[in-house]
Design a protein around this motif. Structure first.
Motif, PDB file in Angstrom:
ATOM      1  N   ASN A   1       0.820  -1.220   0.000  1.00 49.93           N
ATOM      2  CA  ASN A   1       0.000   0.000   0.000  1.00 49.93           C
ATOM      3  C   ASN A   1       0.848   1.262   0.000  1.00 49.93           C
ATOM      4  O   ASN A   1       0.437   2.295  -0.524  1.00 49.93           O
ATOM      5  CB  ASN A   1      -0.993  -0.028   1.159  1.00 49.93           C
ATOM      6  CG  ASN A   1      -2.193  -0.909   0.827  1.00 49.93           C
ATOM      7  OD1 ASN A   1      -3.077  -0.513   0.068  1.00 49.93           O
ATOM      8  ND2 ASN A   1      -2.192  -2.131   1.332  1.00 49.93           N
ATOM      9  N   MET A   2       2.041   1.184   0.592  1.00 59.49           N
ATOM     10  CA  MET A   2       2.989   2.298   0.467  1.00 59.49           C
ATOM     11  C   MET A   2       3.428   2.422  -0.991  1.00 59.49           C
ATOM     12  O   MET A   2       3.550   3.524  -1.524  1.00 59.49           O
ATOM     13  CB  MET A   2       4.197   2.061   1.376  1.00 59.49           C
ATOM     14  CG  MET A   2       3.860   2.167   2.851  1.00 59.49           C
ATOM     15  SD  MET A   2       5.269   1.657   3.870  1.00 59.49           S
ATOM     16  CE  MET A   2       4.531   1.771   5.512  1.00 59.49           C
ATOM     17  N   VAL A   3       3.642   1.272  -1.617  1.00 57.43           N
ATOM     18  CA  VAL A   3       3.987   1.254  -3.039  1.00 57.43           C
ATOM     19  C   VAL A   3       2.854   1.905  -3.846  1.00 57.43           C
ATOM     20  O   VAL A   3       3.099   2.715  -4.752  1.00 57.43           O
ATOM     21  CB  VAL A   3       4.243  -0.191  -3.527  1.00 57.43           C
ATOM     22  CG1 VAL A   3       4.304  -0.269  -5.042  1.00 57.43           C
ATOM     23  CG2 VAL A   3       5.536  -0.732  -2.908  1.00 57.43           C
ATOM     24  N   TYR A   4       1.643   1.565  -3.481  1.00 58.26           N
ATOM     25  CA  TYR A   4       0.452   2.136  -4.144  1.00 58.26           C
ATOM     26  C   TYR A   4       0.462   3.662  -4.033  1.00 58.26           C
ATOM     27  O   TYR A   4       0.273   4.379  -5.028  1.00 58.26           O
ATOM     28  CB  TYR A   4      -0.791   1.531  -3.473  1.00 58.26           C
ATOM     29  CG  TYR A   4      -2.145   1.987  -3.971  1.00 58.26           C
ATOM     30  CD1 TYR A   4      -2.537   1.810  -5.283  1.00 58.26           C
ATOM     31  CD2 TYR A   4      -3.065   2.554  -3.083  1.00 58.26           C
ATOM     32  CE1 TYR A   4      -3.804   2.198  -5.712  1.00 58.26           C
ATOM     33  CE2 TYR A   4      -4.333   2.940  -3.499  1.00 58.26           C
ATOM     34  CZ  TYR A   4      -4.696   2.768  -4.821  1.00 58.26           C
ATOM     35  OH  TYR A   4      -5.942   3.152  -5.239  1.00 58.26           O
ATOM     36  N   GLY A   5       0.714   4.156  -2.822  1.00 55.55           N
ATOM     37  CA  GLY A   5       0.748   5.606  -2.604  1.00 55.55           C
ATOM     38  C   GLY A   5       1.870   6.264  -3.394  1.00 55.55           C
ATOM     39  O   GLY A   5       1.665   7.283  -4.059  1.00 55.55           O
ATOM     40  N   ALA A   6       3.071   5.670  -3.323  1.00 57.99           N
ATOM     41  CA  ALA A   6       4.221   6.267  -4.013  1.00 57.99           C
ATOM     42  C   ALA A   6       4.010   6.260  -5.524  1.00 57.99           C
ATOM     43  O   ALA A   6       4.369   7.215  -6.220  1.00 57.99           O
ATOM     44  CB  ALA A   6       5.495   5.501  -3.653  1.00 57.99           C
ATOM     45  N   SER A   7       3.408   5.178  -6.024  1.00 57.63           N
ATOM     46  CA  SER A   7       3.133   5.108  -7.456  1.00 57.63           C
ATOM     47  C   SER A   7       2.089   6.147  -7.853  1.00 57.63           C
ATOM     48  O   SER A   7       2.225   6.811  -8.884  1.00 57.63           O
ATOM     49  CB  SER A   7       2.670   3.691  -7.819  1.00 57.63           C
ATOM     50  OG  SER A   7       2.400   3.609  -9.202  1.00 57.63           O
ATOM     51  N   ALA A   8       1.063   6.296  -7.009  1.00 59.52           N
ATOM     52  CA  ALA A   8       0.034   7.320  -7.274  1.00 59.52           C
ATOM     53  C   ALA A   8       0.659   8.707  -7.302  1.00 59.52           C
ATOM     54  O   ALA A   8       0.190   9.595  -8.009  1.00 59.52           O
ATOM     55  CB  ALA A   8      -1.064   7.252  -6.216  1.00 59.52           C
ATOM     56  N   ALA A   9       1.740   8.874  -6.537  1.00 54.25           N
ATOM     57  CA  ALA A   9       2.436  10.165  -6.509  1.00 54.25           C
ATOM     58  C   ALA A   9       3.463  10.275  -7.641  1.00 54.25           C
ATOM     59  O   ALA A   9       4.222  11.238  -7.693  1.00 54.25           O
ATOM     60  CB  ALA A   9       3.118  10.368  -5.160  1.00 54.25           C
ATOM     61  N   GLY A  10       3.519   9.271  -8.517  1.00 59.04           N
ATOM     62  CA  GLY A  10       4.326   9.392  -9.731  1.00 59.04           C
ATOM     63  C   GLY A  10       5.708   8.783  -9.670  1.00 59.04           C
ATOM     64  O   GLY A  10       6.500   8.955 -10.590  1.00 59.04           O
ATOM     65  N   ALA A  11       6.019   8.042  -8.607  1.00 59.41           N
ATOM     66  CA  ALA A  11       7.391   7.563  -8.427  1.00 59.41           C
ATOM     67  C   ALA A  11       7.616   6.199  -9.057  1.00 59.41           C
ATOM     68  O   ALA A  11       6.698   5.391  -9.174  1.00 59.41           O
ATOM     69  CB  ALA A  11       7.721   7.494  -6.944  1.00 59.41           C
ATOM     70  N   ARG A  12       8.878   5.945  -9.424  1.00 59.93           N
ATOM     71  CA  ARG A  12       9.300   4.585  -9.755  1.00 59.93           C
ATOM     72  C   ARG A  12       9.595   3.885  -8.431  1.00 59.93           C
ATOM     73  O   ARG A  12      10.523   4.237  -7.712  1.00 59.93           O
ATOM     74  CB  ARG A  12      10.531   4.592 -10.653  1.00 59.93           C
ATOM     75  CG  ARG A  12      10.135   4.931 -12.087  1.00 59.93           C
ATOM     76  CD  ARG A  12      11.167   4.468 -13.100  1.00 59.93           C
ATOM     77  NE  ARG A  12      10.539   4.462 -14.419  1.00 59.93           N
ATOM     78  CZ  ARG A  12      11.192   4.233 -15.547  1.00 59.93           C
ATOM     79  NH1 ARG A  12      12.483   3.982 -15.518  1.00 59.93           N
ATOM     80  NH2 ARG A  12      10.553   4.238 -16.697  1.00 59.93           N
ATOM     81  N   VAL A  13       8.786   2.878  -8.134  1.00 60.92           N
ATOM     82  CA  VAL A  13       8.786   2.310  -6.790  1.00 60.92           C
ATOM     83  C   VAL A  13       8.731   0.793  -6.885  1.00 60.92           C
ATOM     84  O   VAL A  13       8.194   0.241  -7.850  1.00 60.92           O
ATOM     85  CB  VAL A  13       7.590   2.880  -5.980  1.00 60.92           C
ATOM     86  CG1 VAL A  13       6.273   2.642  -6.677  1.00 60.92           C
ATOM     87  CG2 VAL A  13       7.537   2.304  -4.566  1.00 60.92           C
ATOM     88  N   MET A  14       9.316   0.130  -5.881  1.00 54.76           N
ATOM     89  CA  MET A  14       9.275  -1.323  -5.884  1.00 54.76           C
ATOM     90  C   MET A  14       9.156  -1.892  -4.482  1.00 54.76           C
ATOM     91  O   MET A  14       9.428  -1.222  -3.493  1.00 54.76           O
ATOM     92  CB  MET A  14      10.531  -1.903  -6.543  1.00 54.76           C
ATOM     93  CG  MET A  14      11.666  -2.172  -5.578  1.00 54.76           C
ATOM     94  SD  MET A  14      13.179  -2.787  -6.351  1.00 54.76           S
ATOM     95  CE  MET A  14      12.662  -4.263  -7.163  1.00 54.76           C
ATOM     96  N   THR A  15       8.749  -3.153  -4.437  1.00 55.35           N
ATOM     97  CA  THR A  15       8.865  -3.954  -3.242  1.00 55.35           C
ATOM     98  C   THR A  15       9.375  -5.320  -3.665  1.00 55.35           C
ATOM     99  O   THR A  15       9.237  -5.710  -4.824  1.00 55.35           O
ATOM    100  CB  THR A  15       7.528  -4.070  -2.485  1.00 55.35           C
ATOM    101  OG1 THR A  15       7.762  -4.774  -1.254  1.00 55.35           O
ATOM    102  CG2 THR A  15       6.479  -4.820  -3.279  1.00 55.35           C
ATOM    103  N   THR A  16      10.007  -6.012  -2.712  1.00 53.42           N
ATOM    104  CA  THR A  16      10.443  -7.374  -2.993  1.00 53.42           C
ATOM    105  C   THR A  16      10.021  -8.242  -1.825  1.00 53.42           C
ATOM    106  O   THR A  16       9.882  -7.774  -0.701  1.00 53.42           O
ATOM    107  CB  THR A  16      11.967  -7.464  -3.171  1.00 53.42           C
ATOM    108  OG1 THR A  16      12.599  -7.108  -1.939  1.00 53.42           O
ATOM    109  CG2 THR A  16      12.448  -6.551  -4.269  1.00 53.42           C
TER     110      THR A  16
END
Lengths: 355, 185, 266
Positions: free
Chosen positions: A66-81
């Motif tokens: 969900n943090m990934v979801y937020g960061a992506s919504a804010a336009g970032a290149r984001v990942m989790t593993t």
């Protein structure tokens, strides 16, 4: 990505993955510890700040996605593993991201299951990636590297793919690829890519209408329209990024299909079968969603039979059967729980099928 | 060429680092390599293992069912893994700790008093280097200089002061390995 | 002589003109209005992101005229964390109900608060699951009848109500914590003051802020709107006392005024 500035290093799959992400423009990482992928968050926590990025250890995999979801919504290149049990926990978040048409990259270093399972290598999350990703009609675009080098390169490329199709993109590997060391031509970190997602939320003044990131569509027709848009992107991806590698005889009696670590076993098995007088050809998907049905169908036309090898109990084989469409018999060599099919076993099955 | 080497020993004997060093030396010599830790259907006790492939062709499977070479440093690893060595393969055994020949009849055995040599050199942590040196001396698959250089790359700077002892251990091992190639050696 | 008249009441700019879907007598509408007024007064509309959650306020993204992200059930604090780590200067508020925040989302709210994430939570506590038709919530009062506690909530069966502000007040992370009631006009005015304080805390970059608003649900309480308001004041406040639990902005302002008047108190 700067191909000319690669440097050859001898590193683990986990490190190659982390460095591939940074080379792919990833600057935000949210994750939760789970073996066998802990070296990725450890690497990110040490090195993301050096390139102006942010690492945050989440309170759970549920929070991480969900943090990934937020960061992506804010336009970032984001990942989790993560690894299998953690990916199970992320299913809901992935469904929301697919529904909201948001990109992200996740890596699954698959371990033995079901349940808590063990920390051995497995490929039993094939369905989780290609059928799962939560409820609703949607999947992760799924890349299947089979070496440390490909873990690096595929992870780097996954960010561009995720952005292009506005869909979560998964790098599906396993505990062996995570822990093994091989030579890797490492890409340098790229500059942070500009936030150029017109649908992202954030400060905007009077420059645009407000942006809403949302997967709730109460009107059935509107919801179907979203689904059609998602499916259209999957069709596009099938045309543009379907990828595979072939190895072995041009006049095969046996078609061998495997992805990831099992395909490494099968390379050796194809060589061994050749020495024993049976010509075989390996078709090794580098993407499993979209799935390379075409080469499999082509070789199934010529071969007497197909042998499918996977470290799971019959997941990948279903996609192969759909591609083969009855052109030849399809046999499964499967293992589970941390065991990987052995070269001798695959060779024995190849010989048995042609005797 | 294709070398499949399995290393096994106790945690702390330098099995993993030793294996990485061999693979790294292979890479630096322009070969294709892989290093893979811990995998075995029968990992038990405090055993640490790794498998290395060094080849001028494709590595293919990084897991070897019947490795050509096994370098085993303690009795538990020897008893557990030695029977899996390939027919006609090579066992490099630490005679300072292993008493009974544990393999099967159709393999060669190179005995190396690695702990004793390490004590003579004055650095008990060089057991792995003696063992690996013996393998290199026996097979000439990698040069001692190349292995030493790889170690220098992999050791953190603060441990570089131990390089002379490690090189001495590699060389002493290599002598034993080379001698064993002589008829009657 | 309209030019001499001062405008004292108008439709907030930060609310869209979409007709809200809340039941008659529900105080969600009041809460929306107060938040919108605060956004207008602080002039932050163009840099605010609303996080809609799951519950009656699921359509919050339609009502607030800001950028918005619709979040899965309970996870808004994690989503807010993701946005703020990318865009520290964006103003983010999550609008959560008691089921969303105090039941399914308890881990996310506690950890976001503990990290002191710099966003604001508007927490509507009406002691019942409204959208799913009146089931027991983690904040349902002992004795309160709901569709899943038909004989009234009892502690042996269903445990005790959770006091979110008090619980979060044990953490070092939060910068502003307050509980107010959306009942009588004085309480509503105080509620707005608390909401403004919470947003100001975020604008000042001080960290996590949360305002719990005791709210009515006439529909699932089986009361008239006026009875419901009375119930808030007379029953809910017994379990959930109105208080400002934490206000680091005030502490900071205190320090500043002390600095600007060095002679004072000497």
């Amino acid at each position: 990505m700067s191909e000319t500035q690669r440097t050859r290093e001898f590193i683990t799959g986990n490190e190659a993955t982390a460095r591939g992400a940074i080379a792919g423009g990833c600057r935000y990482f949210f994750g939760y510890p789970i073996t066998p992928q802990n070296k990725i968050p450890e690497y990110m926590s040490a090195h993301l700040p050096e390139v102006g990025g942010v690492f945050l250890q989440a309170e759970s995999e549920v929070a991480a996605i969900n943090m990934v979801y937020g960061a992506s919504a804010a336009g970032a290149r984001v990942m989790t593993t993560s690894s299998s049990p953690g990916i199970s926990l992320m299913q809901e978040g992935l469904s929301y991201m697919i529904g909201s048409e948001l990109p992200c990259v996740l890596v699954n270093m698959v371990r033995g299951g079901p349940g808590l399972g063990n920390i051995g290598p497995a490929q039993s999350d094939y369905w989780l990636a290609t059928r799962g990703c939560g409820h609703g009609d949607g999947q992760c675009i799924t890349l299947t590297p089979n070496s440390v080098q490909e873990l690096h390169d595929f992870t780097a490329r996954a960010f561009e793919i995720a952005d292009r199709y506005r869909n979560p993109t998964m790098v599906l590997a396993d505990a062996i690829l995570a822990n093994m060391m091989e030579p890797c031509d490492v890409l340098p970190p790229t500059e942070m890519p500009p936030a150029d997602r017109p649908y992202a939320v954030g400060p905007h003044g009077q420059e645009r209408e407000r942006n809403i990131v949302n997967s709730l569509w109460v009107d059935f027709d509107e919801m179907e329209e979203v689904n059609l848009r998602i499916q259209e992107r999957y069709r596009q991806a099938a045309e543009e990024i379907t990828d595979w590698e072939e190895y072995g005889s041009d006049e095969p009696e046996v078609l061998v299909c495997a992805y990831g670590i099992s395909s490494r076993v099968c390379e050796s098995a194809v060589d061994e079968a050749g020495k024993a007088g049976v010509q075989a050809r390996l078709v090794r998907p580098k993407t499993v969603f979209p799935f390379p049905s075409e080469p499999i169908a082509k070789w199934a036309e010529q071969a007497k039979c197909a042998v499918v090898v996977e470290a799971s109990m019959g997941q990948f084989v279903e996609d192969v059967r759909l591609a083969v469409e009855g052109r030849c018999p399809v046999e499964l060599v499967g293992h589970a729980g941390g065991n990987i099919p052995a070269v001798s076993e695959v060779v024995a099955r190849i010989l048995e099928m042609t005797s | 060429m294709r070398e499949e080497i399995f290393l096994g020993g106790l945690g702390g004997q330098g099995v993993l680092l030793g294996g990485q060093m061999m693979a790294r030396a292979g890479m630096d010599a322009g070969l294709n390599v892989s290093w893979f830790p811990i995998y075995s259907p029968e990992v038990r006790g405090g055993s640490t293992t790794c498998t290395i492939v060094i080849t001028d062709g494709r590595v293919g499977s990084p897991i070897c069912e019947r490795p050509e070479t096994m370098i085993l440093m303690d009795p538990v690893a020897a008893n557990t893994f030695a029977p899996q060595v390939a027919e006609g393969g090579l066992l490099v055994l630490n005679s300072s700790m292993i008493e009974q020949p544990p393999g099967h009849e159709d393999c060669e055995t190179l005995w190396v008093p690695a702990n004793d040599i390490a004590v003579e050199i004055g650095n008990e942590r060089t057991v792995n280097m003696v063992m690996i040196g013996a393998w290199a001396g026996r097979t000439s698959a990698l040069s001692i200089e190349g292995i030493a250089e790889a170690l220098q790359h992999m050791l953190p700077e603060r441990h570089h002061k131990h390089m002379p002892a490690n090189i001495a251990a590699l060389e002493r091992g290599a002598e034993i390995g080379a001698e064993s190639r002589q008829p009657g050696g | 002589m309209t030019t001499d008249m001062k405008q004292v009441y108008a439709y907030p700019d930060a609310l869209t003109e979409v007709e809200m879907r809340y039941c008659p007598g529900c105080t969600h509408g009041t809460a929306h209005r107060l938040v919108a007024e605060v956004i207008d007064e602080l002039g932050i509309k163009d840099r605010t992101v609303t996080l809609a959650t799951v519950g009656c306020s699921v359509y919050a993204y339609e009502y607030f005229d800001t950028d918005a992200v619709q979040c899965s059930h309970g996870r808004a604090p994690a989503v807010a964390t993701g946005i703020k780590r990318v865009q520290p200067d964006t103003i983010v508020f999550a609008y959560q109900g008691d089921g969303d925040l105090a039941s399914i989302g308890m881990a996310e709210i506690v950890h976001a608060a503990a990290r002191g994430e710099n966003f604001t939570v508007i927490f509507l506590n009406n002691a019942v699951y409204g959208m799913t038709q009146g089931q027991m919530a983690p904040t349902t009062l002992l004795g309160q009848k709901t569709t899943t506690s038909p004989r009234g909530r009892t502690a042996p069966e269903a445990g005790f109500p959770i006091r979110v502000c008090e619980l979060l007040d044990t953490l070092d992370g939060p910068a502003f914590l307050a509980r107010e009631a959306l009942s009588t006009p004085p309480h509503v005015r105080n509620a707005k003051r608390a909401i403004k304080r919470a947003f100001e805390t975020q604008v000042a970059g001080l960290g996590f802020s949360l305002v719990e608003l005791l709210s009515t649900c006439p529909t699932w309480w089986g009361m008239t709107p006026l009875e419901a308001i009375k119930h808030v004041d007379e029953q809910m406040t017994k379990c959930y006392p109105i208080a400002v639990f934490r206000d680091r902005l005030a502490a900071q302002e205190g320090e500043q005024s002390a600095e600007s008047a060095p002679g004072e108190g000497e």
